[in-house]
Each structure stands twice: as structure tokens, then as C-alpha cells.
Motif scaffolding. Structure first.
Motif, PDB file in Angstrom:
ATOM      1  N   ARG A  58     -69.585   3.180 -27.984  1.00  0.00           N
ATOM      2  CA  ARG A  58     -70.629   2.334 -28.298  1.00  0.00           C
ATOM      3  C   ARG A  58     -69.737   1.217 -29.130  1.00  0.00           C
ATOM      4  O   ARG A  58     -69.720   0.886 -30.760  1.00  0.00           O
ATOM      5  N   LEU A  59     -69.046   0.016 -27.936  1.00  0.00           N
ATOM      6  CA  LEU A  59     -67.791  -0.532 -28.822  1.00  0.00           C
ATOM      7  C   LEU A  59     -67.821  -1.742 -28.026  1.00  0.00           C
ATOM      8  O   LEU A  59     -67.709  -1.197 -26.937  1.00  0.00           O
ATOM      9  N   ASP A  60     -68.570  -2.897 -28.881  1.00  0.00           N
ATOM     10  CA  ASP A  60     -68.510  -4.267 -27.433  1.00  0.00           C
ATOM     11  C   ASP A  60     -66.515  -4.764 -27.224  1.00  0.00           C
ATOM     12  O   ASP A  60     -65.966  -3.870 -27.757  1.00  0.00           O
ATOM     13  N   LEU A  61     -66.910  -5.402 -26.415  1.00  0.00           N
ATOM     14  CA  LEU A  61     -65.508  -5.675 -26.003  1.00  0.00           C
ATOM     15  C   LEU A  61     -64.799  -6.558 -26.412  1.00  0.00           C
ATOM     16  O   LEU A  61     -63.492  -6.643 -27.159  1.00  0.00           O
ATOM     17  N   ALA A  62     -65.763  -7.561 -27.473  1.00  0.00           N
ATOM     18  CA  ALA A  62     -65.231  -8.385 -28.034  1.00  0.00           C
ATOM     19  C   ALA A  62     -64.527  -7.658 -29.867  1.00  0.00           C
ATOM     20  O   ALA A  62     -63.441  -7.991 -30.613  1.00  0.00           O
ATOM     21  N   ALA A  63     -65.184  -6.755 -29.944  1.00  0.00           N
ATOM     22  CA  ALA A  63     -64.539  -5.592 -30.900  1.00  0.00           C
ATOM     23  C   ALA A  63     -63.147  -5.159 -30.523  1.00  0.00           C
ATOM     24  O   ALA A  63     -62.604  -4.821 -30.736  1.00  0.00           O
ATOM     25  N   LEU A  64     -62.928  -4.573 -28.952  1.00  0.00           N
ATOM     26  CA  LEU A  64     -61.733  -4.251 -28.539  1.00  0.00           C
ATOM     27  C   LEU A  64     -60.778  -5.289 -28.635  1.00  0.00           C
ATOM     28  O   LEU A  64     -60.177  -4.174 -29.028  1.00  0.00           O
ATOM     29  N   GLU A  65     -61.123  -6.066 -28.478  1.00  0.00           N
ATOM     30  CA  GLU A  65     -60.433  -6.858 -28.039  1.00  0.00           C
ATOM     31  C   GLU A  65     -59.293  -7.719 -29.226  1.00  0.00           C
ATOM     32  O   GLU A  65     -58.442  -7.078 -30.045  1.00  0.00           O
ATOM     33  N   LYS A  66     -60.393  -7.312 -30.344  1.00  0.00           N
ATOM     34  CA  LYS A  66     -60.006  -7.048 -32.053  1.00  0.00           C
ATOM     35  C   LYS A  66     -58.960  -6.296 -32.346  1.00  0.00           C
ATOM     36  O   LYS A  66     -58.029  -6.208 -33.056  1.00  0.00           O
ATOM     37  N   ILE A  67     -59.342  -5.328 -31.775  1.00  0.00           N
ATOM     38  CA  ILE A  67     -58.931  -4.197 -32.188  1.00  0.00           C
ATOM     39  C   ILE A  67     -57.264  -3.487 -31.823  1.00  0.00           C
ATOM     40  O   ILE A  67     -56.259  -3.532 -32.362  1.00  0.00           O
ATOM     41  N   ILE A  68     -56.940  -4.740 -30.096  1.00  0.00           N
ATOM     42  CA  ILE A  68     -55.924  -4.628 -29.757  1.00  0.00           C
ATOM     43  C   ILE A  68     -55.028  -5.099 -29.935  1.00  0.00           C
ATOM     44  O   ILE A  68     -54.292  -5.140 -30.309  1.00  0.00           O
ATOM     45  N   HIS A  69     -55.563  -6.862 -30.109  1.00  0.00           N
ATOM     46  CA  HIS A  69     -54.708  -7.680 -31.667  1.00  0.00           C
ATOM     47  C   HIS A  69     -54.300  -7.412 -32.798  1.00  0.00           C
ATOM     48  O   HIS A  69     -53.084  -7.551 -32.558  1.00  0.00           O
ATOM     49  N   MET A  70     -54.937  -6.555 -32.651  1.00  0.00           N
ATOM     50  CA  MET A  70     -54.805  -5.976 -34.984  1.00  0.00           C
ATOM     51  C   MET A  70     -53.616  -4.812 -33.708  1.00  0.00           C
ATOM     52  O   MET A  70     -52.031  -5.454 -35.010  1.00  0.00           O
ATOM     53  N   VAL A  71     -53.785  -4.172 -32.940  1.00  0.00           N
ATOM     54  CA  VAL A  71     -52.112  -3.425 -32.700  1.00  0.00           C
ATOM     55  C   VAL A  71     -51.061  -4.006 -32.389  1.00  0.00           C
ATOM     56  O   VAL A  71     -49.816  -3.578 -32.892  1.00  0.00           O
ATOM     57  N   LEU A  72     -51.174  -4.973 -31.463  1.00  0.00           N
ATOM     58  CA  LEU A  72     -50.338  -5.533 -31.007  1.00  0.00           C
ATOM     59  C   LEU A  72     -49.426  -6.695 -32.040  1.00  0.00           C
ATOM     60  O   LEU A  72     -47.989  -6.575 -32.616  1.00  0.00           O
ATOM     61  N   PHE A  73     -50.312  -6.603 -33.350  1.00  0.00           N
ATOM     62  CA  PHE A  73     -49.696  -7.771 -34.083  1.00  0.00           C
ATOM     63  C   PHE A  73     -49.085  -6.989 -34.988  1.00  0.00           C
ATOM     64  O   PHE A  73     -48.035  -6.668 -35.868  1.00  0.00           O
ATOM     65  N   ILE A  74     -49.380  -5.542 -35.034  1.00  0.00           N
ATOM     66  CA  ILE A  74     -48.963  -4.648 -36.173  1.00  0.00           C
ATOM     67  C   ILE A  74     -47.532  -4.114 -35.418  1.00  0.00           C
ATOM     68  O   ILE A  74     -46.212  -3.610 -35.980  1.00  0.00           O
ATOM     69  N   PHE A  75     -47.553  -3.656 -34.410  1.00  0.00           N
ATOM     70  CA  PHE A  75     -46.609  -3.169 -33.587  1.00  0.00           C
ATOM     71  C   PHE A  75     -45.021  -4.596 -33.586  1.00  0.00           C
ATOM     72  O   PHE A  75     -43.861  -4.412 -33.356  1.00  0.00           O
ATOM     73  N   ARG A  76     -45.514  -5.145 -32.948  1.00  0.00           N
ATOM     74  CA  ARG A  76     -45.225  -6.487 -33.135  1.00  0.00           C
ATOM     75  C   ARG A  76     -44.632  -6.906 -34.372  1.00  0.00           C
ATOM     76  O   ARG A  76     -42.501  -7.346 -34.275  1.00  0.00           O
ATOM     77  N   THR A  77     -44.781  -6.828 -35.452  1.00  0.00           N
ATOM     78  CA  THR A  77     -44.062  -6.873 -36.696  1.00  0.00           C
ATOM     79  C   THR A  77     -43.423  -6.086 -37.361  1.00  0.00           C
ATOM     80  O   THR A  77     -42.402  -6.261 -37.847  1.00  0.00           O
ATOM     81  N   ALA A  78     -43.485  -4.767 -36.971  1.00  0.00           N
ATOM     82  CA  ALA A  78     -43.016  -3.429 -37.168  1.00  0.00           C
ATOM     83  C   ALA A  78     -41.053  -4.007 -36.622  1.00  0.00           C
ATOM     84  O   ALA A  78     -40.734  -3.770 -36.741  1.00  0.00           O
ATOM     85  N   ALA A  79     -41.824  -4.111 -34.882  1.00  0.00           N
ATOM     86  CA  ALA A  79     -40.277  -5.340 -34.749  1.00  0.00           C
ATOM     87  C   ALA A  79     -39.405  -6.019 -34.824  1.00  0.00           C
ATOM     88  O   ALA A  79     -38.313  -5.754 -35.338  1.00  0.00           O
ATOM     89  N   LYS A  80     -40.419  -7.409 -35.258  1.00  0.00           N
ATOM     90  CA  LYS A  80     -39.211  -8.015 -35.718  1.00  0.00           C
ATOM     91  C   LYS A  80     -38.537  -8.084 -36.991  1.00  0.00           C
ATOM     92  O   LYS A  80     -37.626  -8.401 -37.127  1.00  0.00           O
ATOM     93  N   ASN A  81     -39.548  -6.955 -37.860  1.00  0.00           N
ATOM     94  CA  ASN A  81     -38.697  -6.497 -39.308  1.00  0.00           C
ATOM     95  C   ASN A  81     -37.541  -5.213 -39.430  1.00  0.00           C
ATOM     96  O   ASN A  81     -37.803  -4.905 -40.435  1.00  0.00           O
TER      97      ASN A  81
END
Length: 147
Positions: A58-81
Motif C-alpha cells: 500500500r503506497l499512494d501515487l504521491a509517495a511512489l512519485e517521490k521515490i521515482i524522483h529520488m532515484v532519478l536524482f540519484i542516477f542523474r547526479t551519479a552520471a553528472k559526477n
């Protein structure tokens, strides 16, 4: 290196990640990586949400979108650096002790396998953008030259 806004929000999102089965977290990370490689236009959060609900999570869509945004940020930052998978996992574990070893292993494995493809795509996007800027300035000069 990883500054994700307020610490409480970061910790809350990590707690939401901790509620996921590792295979569904891996699938979410996989979709994010495919998106960052330019192979899909966006991460299908509705499909992931359905899969979570079918698994009894049970995870609402808003919580899932935060997870997706965090993972996007993590991988983008890893690529950038230009981080290796070891550096990425070290940075994440230093940022928060709430990361489970299991999820850090998922991130390590996927970044190790697909990080270079993300880097290539990000570099290509950057070169295309530079080309667009150069074209714009050259075109602008021609237009202004004729005036």
C-alpha cells in the motif's frame, strides 16, 4: 554531493523505499535508467503503482512519485559526477544510514551494468544542446547581418 532538500522528506522517502520488495525496487530503478538512456519518454508510475498494489504493498501515487524522483536524482547526479557504482553506493550510505544493504546492492548492480549507457546518452544530449545553441547564434548573426 547528494543534496535532496529537507532531510525529513529524504528520510520519509527512504522509509517508503524500505517498504518495497527488492524486486519491485529494482524494477523501478530499471525503468528510471531506461528513461535516462532515452529509450522511453517517461517512467510509468501508474504501472509501477499497479504492480505494487498487486503485490499487496500500500503506497499512494504521491509517495511512489517521490521515490521515482529520488532515484532519478540519484542516477542523474551519479552520471553528472561520473561516479562508479562503488562511489555511488558510498555516497548514498554516507548520506543516510537508513539505506538497507539489499537496496544499495540493487543500485550498485544496476549502475554497474547500465551507468555507462546513461553517461553516453547524457553526453549526447549535451552535445545536441550545444549544437542547437551554436546554430541559433549563427542563424541570429546571419539574420542580423542582413538587416
Amino acid at each position: 554531493m547528494f543534496e535532496l532538500g529537507q532531510s525529513a522528506d529524504f528520510d520519509h522517502t527512504l522509509e517508503s523505499i524500505g517498504r518495497l520488495p527488492s524486486d519491485l525496487f529494482a524494477e523501478t530503478c530499471q525503468q528510471v535508467l531506461i528513461h535516462l538512456q532515452g529509450r522511453i519518454p517517461a517512467v510509468d508510475s501508474a504501472n509501477i503503482c499497479d504492480r505494487l498494489q498487486n503485490a499487496g504493498i500500500r503506497l499512494d501515487l504521491a509517495a511512489l512519485e517521490k521515490i521515482i524522483h529520488m532515484v532519478l536524482f540519484i542516477f542523474r547526479t551519479a552520471a553528472k559526477n561520473n561516479l562508479s557504482s562503488e562511489q555511488l553506493v558510498t555516497e548514498l550510505s554516507e548520506r543516510s544510514s537508513k539505506w538497507s544493504k539489499q537496496f544499495l546492492q540493487v543500485i550498485h548492480k544496476l549502475w554497474n551494468e547500465q551507468g555507462k549507457l546513461v553517461l553516453v546518452h547524457q553526453d549526447t544530449k549535451a552535445m545536441i544542446n550545444v549544437g542547437k545553441v551554436r546554430f541559433f547564434f549563427c542563424f541570429n548573426r546571419l539574420v542580423n547581418f542582413g538587416s
